[in-house]
Design an enzyme around this catalytic site. Structure first.
Site, PDB file in Angstrom:
ATOM      1  N   CYS A  64       0.831  -1.211   0.000  1.00 32.43           N
ATOM      2  CA  CYS A  64       0.000   0.000   0.000  1.00 32.43           C
ATOM      3  C   CYS A  64       0.864   1.259   0.000  1.00 32.43           C
ATOM      4  O   CYS A  64       1.592   1.521   0.957  1.00 32.43           O
ATOM      5  CB  CYS A  64      -0.909  -0.049   1.229  1.00 32.43           C
ATOM      6  SG  CYS A  64      -1.743   1.490   1.626  1.00 32.43           S
ATOM      7  N   CYS A  67       0.106   3.721   2.807  1.00 32.07           N
ATOM      8  CA  CYS A  67       0.604   3.161   4.077  1.00 32.07           C
ATOM      9  C   CYS A  67       2.080   3.497   4.248  1.00 32.07           C
ATOM     10  O   CYS A  67       2.524   3.847   5.348  1.00 32.07           O
ATOM     11  CB  CYS A  67       0.404   1.648   4.127  1.00 32.07           C
ATOM     12  SG  CYS A  67      -1.318   1.119   4.063  1.00 32.07           S
TER      13      CYS A  67
END
Length: 137
Positions: A64, A67
């Site tokens: 991600c 993230c």
């Protein structure tokens, strides 16, 4: 499994209340770790949430992009605030992510006094995270 987690949570809360009522040792939540804690299962998250007053659970995935962008911010929050940061890899902990209704990453869940108090989905800036944490201190 959810019943087991709830039972552990109830037992830990009862222990903490007993200590507070009898004038025992102060709750260990007074000092949060300066680095994020890696969580590997639901029991570990439950123990962390009971042990510390404020826990910011960061549900993330290695693949991600947002993230990865959030990681240094979360590290700073862990080092500079009273919140304990718990990092949970959703790929390794799919059941735990499902239990907390994580449908997208990053998802941040702030636990205050053992209960979920706030949920933030997506990239967040440091000021927003600090504000949410301060609301619950």
């Amino acid at each position: 499994m959810t019943d087991d987690i709830e039972e552990i949570r109830r037992q830990k809360l009862a222990e903490l209340r007993d200590r507070a009522e009898t004038g025992g040792a102060e709750k260990s939540a007074s000092k949060s770790p300066s680095e994020p804690i890696r969580i590997t299962d639901g029991a570990e998250l439950s123990e962390t949430v009971v042990e510390y007053d404020l826990v910011l659970a960061d549900f993330y995935a290695d693949w991600c992009g947002p993230c990865e962008m959030l990681e240094p911010i979360v590290d700073t929050i862990s080092a500079e605030t009273g919140a304990t940061v718990a990092k949970i890899d959703i790929d390794a902990n799919q059941q735990l992510a499902a239990e907390y209704g994580v449908r997208g990453v990053p998802t941040l869940v702030l636990f205050a006094d053992g209960q979920p108090a706030e949920r933030l989905v997506g990239m967040q800036d440091e000021a927003r995270l600090r504000s949410v944490i301060e609301t619950h201190t």
